[in-house]
Design an enzyme around this catalytic site. Sequence first.
Site, PDB file in Angstrom:
ATOM      1  N   HIS A 101       0.832  -1.213   0.000  1.00 18.03           N
ATOM      2  CA  HIS A 101       0.000   0.000   0.000  1.00 18.03           C
ATOM      3  C   HIS A 101       0.863   1.257   0.000  1.00 18.03           C
ATOM      4  O   HIS A 101       0.538   2.242  -0.674  1.00 18.03           O
ATOM      5  CB  HIS A 101      -0.946   0.009   1.199  1.00 18.03           C
ATOM      6  CG  HIS A 101      -1.879  -1.163   1.245  1.00 18.03           C
ATOM      7  ND1 HIS A 101      -2.644  -1.470   2.352  1.00 18.03           N
ATOM      8  CD2 HIS A 101      -2.165  -2.116   0.317  1.00 18.03           C
ATOM      9  CE1 HIS A 101      -3.359  -2.557   2.104  1.00 18.03           C
ATOM     10  NE2 HIS A 101      -3.079  -2.971   0.877  1.00 18.03           N
ATOM     11  N   HIS A 126      -9.320  -2.403  -4.959  1.00 15.32           N
ATOM     12  CA  HIS A 126      -8.215  -2.628  -4.020  1.00 15.32           C
ATOM     13  C   HIS A 126      -7.158  -3.546  -4.621  1.00 15.32           C
ATOM     14  O   HIS A 126      -5.952  -3.350  -4.400  1.00 15.32           O
ATOM     15  CB  HIS A 126      -8.692  -3.215  -2.693  1.00 15.32           C
ATOM     16  CG  HIS A 126      -7.546  -3.371  -1.737  1.00 15.32           C
ATOM     17  ND1 HIS A 126      -7.031  -2.312  -1.030  1.00 15.32           N
ATOM     18  CD2 HIS A 126      -6.756  -4.438  -1.451  1.00 15.32           C
ATOM     19  CE1 HIS A 126      -5.982  -2.724  -0.335  1.00 15.32           C
ATOM     20  NE2 HIS A 126      -5.799  -4.008  -0.574  1.00 15.32           N
ATOM     21  N   ASP A 137      -3.140  -2.835  -5.038  1.00 14.10           N
ATOM     22  CA  ASP A 137      -2.041  -3.753  -4.717  1.00 14.10           C
ATOM     23  C   ASP A 137      -1.100  -3.943  -5.903  1.00 14.10           C
ATOM     24  O   ASP A 137       0.126  -3.977  -5.743  1.00 14.10           O
ATOM     25  CB  ASP A 137      -2.604  -5.116  -4.311  1.00 14.10           C
ATOM     26  CG  ASP A 137      -3.100  -5.162  -2.874  1.00 14.10           C
ATOM     27  OD1 ASP A 137      -2.788  -4.248  -2.095  1.00 14.10           O
ATOM     28  OD2 ASP A 137      -3.802  -6.138  -2.531  1.00 14.10           O
ATOM     29  N   HIS A 177      -0.246 -11.434  -5.022  1.00 19.13           N
ATOM     30  CA  HIS A 177       1.149 -11.021  -4.823  1.00 19.13           C
ATOM     31  C   HIS A 177       2.131 -12.055  -5.375  1.00 19.13           C
ATOM     32  O   HIS A 177       3.180 -11.693  -5.912  1.00 19.13           O
ATOM     33  CB  HIS A 177       1.412 -10.773  -3.342  1.00 19.13           C
ATOM     34  CG  HIS A 177       0.555  -9.696  -2.760  1.00 19.13           C
ATOM     35  ND1 HIS A 177       0.656  -8.372  -3.151  1.00 19.13           N
ATOM     36  CD2 HIS A 177      -0.434  -9.732  -1.837  1.00 19.13           C
ATOM     37  CE1 HIS A 177      -0.220  -7.649  -2.474  1.00 19.13           C
ATOM     38  NE2 HIS A 177      -0.898  -8.448  -1.684  1.00 19.13           N
TER      39      HIS A 177
END
EC number: 3.5.1.108
Length: 303
Positions: A77, A236, A240, A263
């Site tokens: 973030h 969101h 990321d 991720h």
Amino acid sequence: MIKQRTIKKEVKARGVGIHSGSVVNMTLIPAKEDHGVVFRRMDVGGKLVRAHSAFVNEVVLSTGLENQGVKVSTVEHLMSTFSALGIDNVLVELDSFEVPIMDGSSAPFIFLVQSAGIKEQDAYKKFFVIKDTIRVENGDSWAQVSKYEGFKVSLEIDFDHKKVKESGQKLSINFSKQCYLKEISRARTFGYMKDVEMMQRQNLALGASMDNAIALSDDDVLNEDGMRYQNEFVKHKILDIVGDLYLLGSNLIGHYEGYKTGHLLNNQLLSVILAKPDTWSIETFEEEGSPIQFYSEDWKNSL
């Protein structure tokens, strides 16, 4: 030419660490040209960890870095904020192993950097320009970057939850035309309350709460204040992605596309990109011909 950027003055923030549940103190400090984004762990003698793909060691639920045994967790973030505001050079001091989660979005970090002010430096800003298509796959999930005159993220997520499905699971954001601050920065992380409760029984995610995440029951959103955006979930995930991509070390010029990414897949993509130097170049741009327009303090931009 577009110049490198740092912040004008030192600025501090305090928040909870999502892993430990403990209070974390963070200080952003201006840094010289070509310094990059570097973390300094004050609780372990001021040891340094560079924010770069080469130092990624954690990709489960968040992105973490490690250098010679010194870790910095949940960087995405804050990195997303630095990418969006074009901050090239900054020293981030922490008194814990993790960046504070704040409200689960990047909006508090945006406010922090804006409060410090943004300073242009003398050196030219370096951009990471994609020249060819690079793709990685993991089962039915995939992510790729391709040549594009600007920076664009196109993402489709696939969550089997009533509210996520209703909100829209597919979105494309062209950051040359759409403003990160208004469209993306306030989107919070999200998860099932039952998963959080299970992890907390195992002494994990001790800082997670409805103050820093969208909490989901089996069929509803539990937060009293509801959603900040109609499609906050996919937004969101794009937040990321912007943060993970900034671990290339420069703002990316290209089109990121993904399906059910996270991720892990983002880090795999960065590793493949960096291993193929013939598919990208480091370039500078004139102000007039810039494929990206960064936030300027004279913009009438608000969260």
